[in-house]
Design a protein around this motif. Sequence first.
Motif, short mmCIF file in Angstrom:
data_model
loop_
_atom_site.label_atom_id
_atom_site.label_comp_id
_atom_site.label_asym_id
_atom_site.label_seq_id
_atom_site.Cartn_x
_atom_site.Cartn_y
_atom_site.Cartn_z
N GLY A 110 0.84 -1.35 -0.07
CA GLY A 110 -0.04 -0.12 -0.11
C GLY A 110 0.92 1.20 0.02
O GLY A 110 0.78 2.12 -0.96
N LEU A 111 1.74 1.43 0.84
CA LEU A 111 2.63 2.70 1.09
C LEU A 111 3.41 2.85 -0.20
O LEU A 111 3.85 4.00 -0.53
N SER A 112 3.76 1.70 -1.00
CA SER A 112 4.50 1.63 -2.06
C SER A 112 4.01 2.66 -3.33
O SER A 112 4.80 3.29 -3.95
N THR A 113 2.49 2.87 -3.14
CA THR A 113 2.03 3.62 -4.39
C THR A 113 2.68 4.96 -4.16
O THR A 113 2.19 5.67 -4.91
N LEU A 114 3.04 5.46 -2.96
CA LEU A 114 3.21 7.02 -2.69
C LEU A 114 4.47 7.18 -3.34
O LEU A 114 5.04 8.25 -3.24
N GLY A 115 5.25 6.10 -3.86
CA GLY A 115 6.41 6.20 -4.66
C GLY A 115 7.71 6.45 -3.85
O GLY A 115 8.59 6.61 -4.37
N ASP A 116 7.74 6.40 -2.39
CA ASP A 116 8.96 6.77 -1.74
C ASP A 116 9.23 5.54 -0.83
O ASP A 116 8.67 5.10 0.03
N THR A 117 10.38 4.77 -1.25
CA THR A 117 10.99 3.47 -0.68
C THR A 117 11.23 3.94 0.87
O THR A 117 11.09 3.11 1.67
N ARG A 118 11.57 5.07 1.20
CA ARG A 118 12.23 5.53 2.44
C ARG A 118 10.97 5.44 3.26
O ARG A 118 10.78 4.88 4.49
N LEU A 119 9.78 5.93 2.75
CA LEU A 119 8.55 5.90 3.77
C LEU A 119 7.98 4.26 3.97
O LEU A 119 7.68 3.97 4.97
N VAL A 120 8.11 3.55 2.87
CA VAL A 120 7.70 2.16 3.09
C VAL A 120 8.55 1.51 4.09
O VAL A 120 8.11 0.76 4.96
N VAL A 121 9.88 1.70 4.10
CA VAL A 121 10.79 0.81 4.97
C VAL A 121 10.59 1.61 6.57
O VAL A 121 10.27 0.56 7.38
N MET A 122 10.17 2.87 6.52
CA MET A 122 9.97 3.37 7.83
C MET A 122 8.41 2.52 8.50
O MET A 122 8.52 2.17 9.30
N GLY A 123 7.44 2.95 7.51
CA GLY A 123 6.29 2.15 7.85
C GLY A 123 6.38 0.69 8.09
O GLY A 123 5.80 0.12 9.12
N GLY A 124 6.92 0.06 7.23
CA GLY A 124 7.18 -1.35 7.25
C GLY A 124 7.71 -1.65 8.51
O GLY A 124 7.36 -2.94 9.41
N LEU A 125 8.96 -1.32 9.01
CA LEU A 125 9.69 -1.56 10.22
C LEU A 125 8.90 -1.00 11.39
O LEU A 125 8.81 -1.90 12.51
N ALA A 126 8.06 0.08 11.33
CA ALA A 126 7.30 0.17 12.57
C ALA A 126 6.29 -0.76 12.97
O ALA A 126 6.06 -1.09 13.88
N GLU A 127 5.61 -1.08 11.47
CA GLU A 127 4.50 -2.42 11.87
C GLU A 127 5.23 -3.56 12.35
O GLU A 127 4.83 -4.32 13.29
N LEU A 128 6.50 -3.73 11.92
CA LEU A 128 7.27 -4.92 12.08
C LEU A 128 7.54 -5.07 13.52
O LEU A 128 7.15 -5.92 14.02
N PHE A 129 8.07 -4.21 14.21
CA PHE A 129 8.40 -4.10 15.50
C PHE A 129 7.10 -4.25 16.53
O PHE A 129 7.10 -5.00 17.27
N SER A 130 6.13 -3.30 16.10
CA SER A 130 4.96 -3.30 16.94
C SER A 130 4.22 -4.56 16.72
O SER A 130 3.76 -5.02 17.79
N GLY A 131 4.17 -5.22 15.67
CA GLY A 131 3.63 -6.47 15.52
C GLY A 131 4.12 -7.59 16.25
O GLY A 131 3.30 -8.33 16.84
N ALA A 132 5.55 -7.76 16.39
CA ALA A 132 6.36 -8.75 16.84
C ALA A 132 5.95 -8.66 18.40
O ALA A 132 5.93 -9.63 18.98
N ILE A 133 6.18 -7.29 18.94
CA ILE A 133 6.16 -6.99 20.46
C ILE A 133 4.57 -7.72 20.84
O ILE A 133 4.29 -8.18 21.72
N SER A 134 3.72 -6.86 19.93
CA SER A 134 2.29 -7.35 20.26
C SER A 134 1.85 -8.92 20.29
O SER A 134 1.40 -9.44 21.19
N MET A 135 2.44 -9.56 19.35
CA MET A 135 2.21 -11.05 19.16
C MET A 135 3.02 -11.69 20.44
O MET A 135 2.49 -12.75 20.90
N GLY A 136 4.37 -11.33 20.64
CA GLY A 136 5.13 -12.30 21.56
C GLY A 136 4.62 -12.04 22.88
O GLY A 136 4.19 -12.93 23.45
N LEU A 137 4.45 -10.72 23.21
CA LEU A 137 4.00 -10.66 24.57
C LEU A 137 2.49 -10.82 24.82
O LEU A 137 2.21 -11.22 25.88
N GLY A 138 1.64 -10.76 23.64
CA GLY A 138 0.61 -11.00 23.76
C GLY A 138 0.39 -12.74 24.09
O GLY A 138 -0.62 -13.18 24.74
#
Lengths: 276, 276
Positions: B74-102
């Motif tokens: 989804g974020l890639s449609t905005l054309g900025d890979t830097r944004l994709v990496v930031m959004g992706g990593l933010a989701e990755l860390f929060s998802g992993a924390i939420s899943m593990g601790l959950g």
Amino acid sequence: MHSPNAIPSPTMSYSSITTEVDPLIERRSDSSLTRVSSTSTSHSERHSDYNDVVRDIIIGFADGLTVPFALCAGLSTLGDTRLVVMGGLAELFSGAISMGLGAYLAASTEKDHYHSEEAREWDEVTHKPEAERQEIYDILAQYHISHKAATPLVNELCKNPEMWVRFMMHFELKLECPETSRAWLSALTMGMSYFIGGLIPMIPYFMMKRAGDALLVSVVITALILLAFGYVKTVVTVHSRSAGVWGALQTLLIGALAAGASYGIVRALDSGSRQP
Amino acid sequence: MHSPNAIPSPTMSYSSITTEVDPLIERRSDSSLTRVSSTSTSHSERHSDYNDVVRDIIIGFADGLTVPFALCAGLSTLGDTRLVVMGGLAELFSGAISMGLGAYLAASTEKDHYHSEEAREWDEVTHKPEAERQEIYDILAQYHISHKAATPLVNELCKNPEMWVRFMMHFELKLECPETSRAWLSALTMGMSYFIGGLIPMIPYFMMKRAGDALLVSVVITALILLAFGYVKTVVTVHSRSAGVWGALQTLLIGALAAGASYGIVRALDSGSRQP
């Protein structure tokens, strides 16, 4: 919370929620659940359906409240609420689809697994009856039932292969036949709950122009909901208010850690890439 | 896939994975699992630990492969890979924390739930022994065991309250005492698997400058992994290759729908907000 077993089975939540009912009556209807057909609309069956829905709502809501909230907190550091809304909605829709359809797929795989094991059990009862007979004794021996006391039961059970297989499925393999009749409803409930849980922390970003202000309001609202949700969820499962307070704090902590990590990462990457 | 029961219980996956073993021996060691202590290092126990790890990896990996991939698309449609990496990593860390601790929180709540029900069962066995006695007959009647054939077993069981309570926990409430000794390991395994599953589809965005190109490579890689993963996961659970092909296609479909929704939403919102 992405967790595979956030809430015990429907039967468990049934017995947990109806605490007003006399425990004896409750247990009675509980064990009778396995006997009513899936098309029955008896009292206990309706109760079970009701609690399946509650369980699906809890799982979806818990997951939705944490990850989309954390992602939005991270993206908010870039200062553009439009970006937060786009990223948040993208995560919300894909998360809800993944969760709903994933649960449906899991239920259907589980049913296939049950039938595959059941076929194997039939095969064993038919071709190795003596060994399977011995296994009934072994199961009962775990509860210190002597060979002598078990024999009348074993003899009677082995005369009825259908019941024999059912007994082995439940007591040896500990498998229950999963109902897939309501799997679509379950998928829909879970996906919708994820969506609603994730939408609440995003509302400030829809309404406020400054991302920093929206983040603040979002954090306060989400923290309160996480506390209340963690409390109710735990009290319903464990029947203890002190456990409920712990549950509330732990649920809040997970949300805070996830959001903190997301916020920190985006901020670090953003300031890093802006440096000359 | 955010699903609460993507994979059956450890015992089930144990019996599923060891298909090479003679079914009889396998079942034997299977039912003996309940007897070995958690500190034991017997053969079957090690097997069970091994399969718990496999199960945690599957749940984490499935979820990680779907949502972060979809968000990045989804974020890639905005054309900025830097944004994709930031959004992706933010989701990755929060998802992993939420899943593990959950998952950790769920395991500890489940244990509390078990002990709370166990205390209630002790209370009933102590204060309403006649009613609890009748419940043993009721449970066995579900397998068409007559009152007469059940009586020797009931008499023996009721002489040993500890075994009586254990029997009721397993056969009436269908609750097993969850092991929390390895809950932290489980949380870590699941969180890490989520992280790795989610990181793979992001690699092209790290390496390529044009977001559109990176999206294409990411889609191809992820589609192949989803197919392979869906196949293996299903074959392990259902023991059937044709079911495996279906499982592969369904897993791919969920990923495609999630990514398609995410892509469509960001694109629509972005073009909408750019219009005069």
